[in-house]
Design a protein around this motif. Sequence first.
Motif, PDB file in Angstrom:
ATOM      1  N   LEU A 152       0.821  -1.206   0.000  1.00  0.00           N
ATOM      2  CA  LEU A 152       0.000   0.000   0.000  1.00  0.00           C
ATOM      3  C   LEU A 152       0.856   1.259   0.000  1.00  0.00           C
ATOM      4  O   LEU A 152       0.408   2.328  -0.422  1.00  0.00           O
ATOM      5  N   ALA A 153       2.082   1.149   0.501  1.00  0.00           N
ATOM      6  CA  ALA A 153       3.063   2.244   0.506  1.00  0.00           C
ATOM      7  C   ALA A 153       4.432   1.594   0.431  1.00  0.00           C
ATOM      8  O   ALA A 153       4.567   0.389   0.665  1.00  0.00           O
ATOM      9  N   PRO A 154       5.476   2.353   0.107  1.00  0.00           N
ATOM     10  CA  PRO A 154       6.813   1.747   0.048  1.00  0.00           C
ATOM     11  C   PRO A 154       7.152   1.028   1.353  1.00  0.00           C
ATOM     12  O   PRO A 154       6.947   1.583   2.439  1.00  0.00           O
ATOM     13  N   PRO A 155       7.632  -0.208   1.288  1.00  0.00           N
ATOM     14  CA  PRO A 155       7.970  -0.957   2.505  1.00  0.00           C
ATOM     15  C   PRO A 155       8.976  -0.209   3.373  1.00  0.00           C
ATOM     16  O   PRO A 155       9.937   0.378   2.871  1.00  0.00           O
ATOM     17  N   GLN A 156       8.725  -0.224   4.683  1.00  0.00           N
ATOM     18  CA  GLN A 156       9.598   0.427   5.651  1.00  0.00           C
ATOM     19  C   GLN A 156      10.220  -0.624   6.575  1.00  0.00           C
ATOM     20  O   GLN A 156       9.657  -1.700   6.766  1.00  0.00           O
ATOM     21  N   GLY A 158      10.614  -2.871   9.336  1.00  0.00           N
ATOM     22  CA  GLY A 158       9.741  -3.311  10.417  1.00  0.00           C
ATOM     23  C   GLY A 158       8.270  -2.993  10.250  1.00  0.00           C
ATOM     24  O   GLY A 158       7.473  -3.304  11.138  1.00  0.00           O
ATOM     25  N   ARG A 159       7.869  -2.425   9.122  1.00  0.00           N
ATOM     26  CA  ARG A 159       6.446  -2.057   8.976  1.00  0.00           C
ATOM     27  C   ARG A 159       6.063  -2.008   7.503  1.00  0.00           C
ATOM     28  O   ARG A 159       6.571  -1.168   6.749  1.00  0.00           O
ATOM     29  N   THR A 160       5.162  -2.898   7.085  1.00  0.00           N
ATOM     30  CA  THR A 160       4.675  -2.923   5.706  1.00  0.00           C
ATOM     31  C   THR A 160       3.260  -3.499   5.681  1.00  0.00           C
ATOM     32  O   THR A 160       2.948  -4.423   6.433  1.00  0.00           O
ATOM     33  N   THR A 161       2.438  -2.949   4.819  1.00  0.00           N
ATOM     34  CA  THR A 161       1.127  -3.525   4.523  1.00  0.00           C
ATOM     35  C   THR A 161       1.102  -3.833   3.034  1.00  0.00           C
ATOM     36  O   THR A 161       1.370  -2.952   2.207  1.00  0.00           O
ATOM     37  N   ALA A 162       0.802  -5.080   2.694  1.00  0.00           N
ATOM     38  CA  ALA A 162       0.885  -5.479   1.288  1.00  0.00           C
ATOM     39  C   ALA A 162      -0.102  -6.603   0.989  1.00  0.00           C
ATOM     40  O   ALA A 162      -0.467  -7.384   1.868  1.00  0.00           O
ATOM     41  N   TRP A 163      -0.490  -6.647  -0.271  1.00  0.00           N
ATOM     42  CA  TRP A 163      -1.257  -7.767  -0.798  1.00  0.00           C
ATOM     43  C   TRP A 163      -0.291  -8.762  -1.453  1.00  0.00           C
ATOM     44  O   TRP A 163       0.665  -8.361  -2.113  1.00  0.00           O
ATOM     45  N   ILE A 164      -0.579 -10.057  -1.278  1.00  0.00           N
ATOM     46  CA  ILE A 164       0.229 -11.121  -1.863  1.00  0.00           C
ATOM     47  C   ILE A 164      -0.686 -12.046  -2.661  1.00  0.00           C
ATOM     48  O   ILE A 164      -1.770 -12.419  -2.188  1.00  0.00           O
ATOM     49  N   SER A 165      -0.257 -12.419  -3.859  1.00  0.00           N
ATOM     50  CA  SER A 165      -1.006 -13.378  -4.662  1.00  0.00           C
ATOM     51  C   SER A 165      -0.022 -14.186  -5.496  1.00  0.00           C
ATOM     52  O   SER A 165       1.171 -13.862  -5.573  1.00  0.00           O
ATOM     53  N   THR A 166      -0.516 -15.253  -6.094  1.00  0.00           N
ATOM     54  CA  THR A 166       0.303 -16.084  -6.967  1.00  0.00           C
ATOM     55  C   THR A 166      -0.563 -16.666  -8.070  1.00  0.00           C
ATOM     56  O   THR A 166      -1.752 -16.929  -7.861  1.00  0.00           O
ATOM     57  N   ASN A 190       6.899 -12.420   7.333  1.00  0.00           N
ATOM     58  CA  ASN A 190       8.192 -12.155   7.951  1.00  0.00           C
ATOM     59  C   ASN A 190       9.200 -11.584   6.957  1.00  0.00           C
ATOM     60  O   ASN A 190      10.247 -11.083   7.370  1.00  0.00           O
ATOM     61  N   GLY A 191       8.881 -11.621   5.666  1.00  0.00           N
ATOM     62  CA  GLY A 191       9.811 -11.104   4.672  1.00  0.00           C
ATOM     63  C   GLY A 191       9.440  -9.772   4.063  1.00  0.00           C
ATOM     64  O   GLY A 191      10.239  -9.188   3.333  1.00  0.00           O
ATOM     65  N   ILE A 192       8.223  -9.266   4.346  1.00  0.00           N
ATOM     66  CA  ILE A 192       7.805  -8.023   3.676  1.00  0.00           C
ATOM     67  C   ILE A 192       8.179  -6.777   4.460  1.00  0.00           C
ATOM     68  O   ILE A 192       8.144  -5.678   3.920  1.00  0.00           O
ATOM     69  N   ALA A 193       8.527  -6.945   5.741  1.00  0.00           N
ATOM     70  CA  ALA A 193       8.785  -5.767   6.591  1.00  0.00           C
ATOM     71  C   ALA A 193      10.107  -5.943   7.330  1.00  0.00           C
ATOM     72  O   ALA A 193      10.169  -5.800   8.550  1.00  0.00           O
ATOM     73  N   VAL A 194      11.170  -6.259   6.602  1.00  0.00           N
ATOM     74  CA  VAL A 194      12.448  -6.573   7.235  1.00  0.00           C
ATOM     75  C   VAL A 194      12.998  -5.357   7.991  1.00  0.00           C
ATOM     76  O   VAL A 194      13.020  -4.244   7.469  1.00  0.00           O
ATOM     77  N   ASN A 219      -8.483 -14.500  -4.119  1.00  0.00           N
ATOM     78  CA  ASN A 219      -7.127 -14.896  -4.520  1.00  0.00           C
ATOM     79  C   ASN A 219      -6.022 -14.059  -3.903  1.00  0.00           C
ATOM     80  O   ASN A 219      -4.852 -14.261  -4.231  1.00  0.00           O
ATOM     81  N   TRP A 220      -6.377 -13.122  -3.023  1.00  0.00           N
ATOM     82  CA  TRP A 220      -5.374 -12.236  -2.436  1.00  0.00           C
ATOM     83  C   TRP A 220      -5.306 -12.426  -0.926  1.00  0.00           C
ATOM     84  O   TRP A 220      -6.341 -12.552  -0.261  1.00  0.00           O
ATOM     85  N   THR A 221      -4.083 -12.421  -0.391  1.00  0.00           N
ATOM     86  CA  THR A 221      -3.855 -12.443   1.055  1.00  0.00           C
ATOM     87  C   THR A 221      -3.275 -11.092   1.446  1.00  0.00           C
ATOM     88  O   THR A 221      -2.207 -10.700   0.957  1.00  0.00           O
ATOM     89  N   GLY A 222      -3.976 -10.364   2.303  1.00  0.00           N
ATOM     90  CA  GLY A 222      -3.507  -9.066   2.768  1.00  0.00           C
ATOM     91  C   GLY A 222      -2.754  -9.198   4.076  1.00  0.00           C
ATOM     92  O   GLY A 222      -3.254  -9.823   5.026  1.00  0.00           O
ATOM     93  N   LEU A 223      -1.557  -8.602   4.148  1.00  0.00           N
ATOM     94  CA  LEU A 223      -0.686  -8.707   5.323  1.00  0.00           C
ATOM     95  C   LEU A 223      -0.374  -7.305   5.838  1.00  0.00           C
ATOM     96  O   LEU A 223       0.355  -6.549   5.196  1.00  0.00           O
ATOM     97  N   ASP A 224      -0.928  -6.945   6.981  1.00  0.00           N
ATOM     98  CA  ASP A 224      -0.640  -5.668   7.641  1.00  0.00           C
ATOM     99  C   ASP A 224       0.313  -5.997   8.790  1.00  0.00           C
ATOM    100  O   ASP A 224      -0.110  -6.398   9.870  1.00  0.00           O
ATOM    101  N   THR A 225       1.621  -5.836   8.537  1.00  0.00           N
ATOM    102  CA  THR A 225       2.653  -6.493   9.332  1.00  0.00           C
ATOM    103  C   THR A 225       3.560  -5.507  10.053  1.00  0.00           C
ATOM    104  O   THR A 225       3.982  -4.496   9.484  1.00  0.00           O
ATOM    105  N   ALA A 226       3.873  -5.855  11.320  1.00  0.00           N
ATOM    106  CA  ALA A 226       4.868  -5.132  12.112  1.00  0.00           C
ATOM    107  C   ALA A 226       5.858  -6.131  12.687  1.00  0.00           C
ATOM    108  O   ALA A 226       5.468  -7.204  13.156  1.00  0.00           O
TER     109      ALA A 226
END
Length: 260
Positions: A152-156, A158-166, A190-194, A219-226
Amino acid sequence: MNTGSYYEPTDEHRYKPTPHAGGAWATDEQHFSPLGGLIVHAIDRYLAAGPDNGLVLSRISFDILGRLALDECEIRVETIRPGRTIELLEAVVLMADRPVVRARAWLLGSGDTSAVAGGGADKLTPPEALTPWPMASVWPGGYIASLDVRPLAPPQPGRTTAWISTGLDLVAGRTASPLASFIALVDTANGIAVRRQPTEWMFPNIDLTVHLHRQPEGNWTGLDTAVTFGPTGQGITSTVLHDTAGPVGHAQQILTVRPL
């Protein structure tokens, strides 16, 4: 080998990973994310062989016991605690007859509670409105290369929110449930918000626990991760899980943090 899937079935309970399941910490190992989905797929098949009791998987915890070689595995599922409204299952993944993952899944009764539903996070911006991010620029491996990642915004750090699909199937020639396909992408959190570059620090997770208040769809998994690192070598990755209709639950991962 079919290259349009993460796994090929070799018999009723055995599966061989394709190169698309290759890990991020070591490309000759499996990434746990598709293996987690495969375990749910095995649980689905186990449940389909019995009577439909209307229970839904509401919590699953995975303990990673050892190295996940990019090799054939067997998955055994059994009922630990039967019940009409609450049931506990256990799934064990074996490689060369050695347990490498143990998973326990709580199934709960379902009914209409829409009159009192609420309390979750807000919906995320839909993935169609977002630009893909090349996650393979941070991580190697066949699994990461197989993903469509849309933050949703450039990964930071320790903090990222993103959609994942395959675009890949979970298991070649077999239909995976929406839940299995959803769970197959959750360990990506664990890999989107290093917090620190994986070329300098290691922070693999040794478990994954998923709690669901609603069954995911689409078909989408949303990850709002810290991601949090502690001062003595431990860390936690915490994620609010979404599908395109809104939040569906939470995931937690415990990390072992160490310099390379």
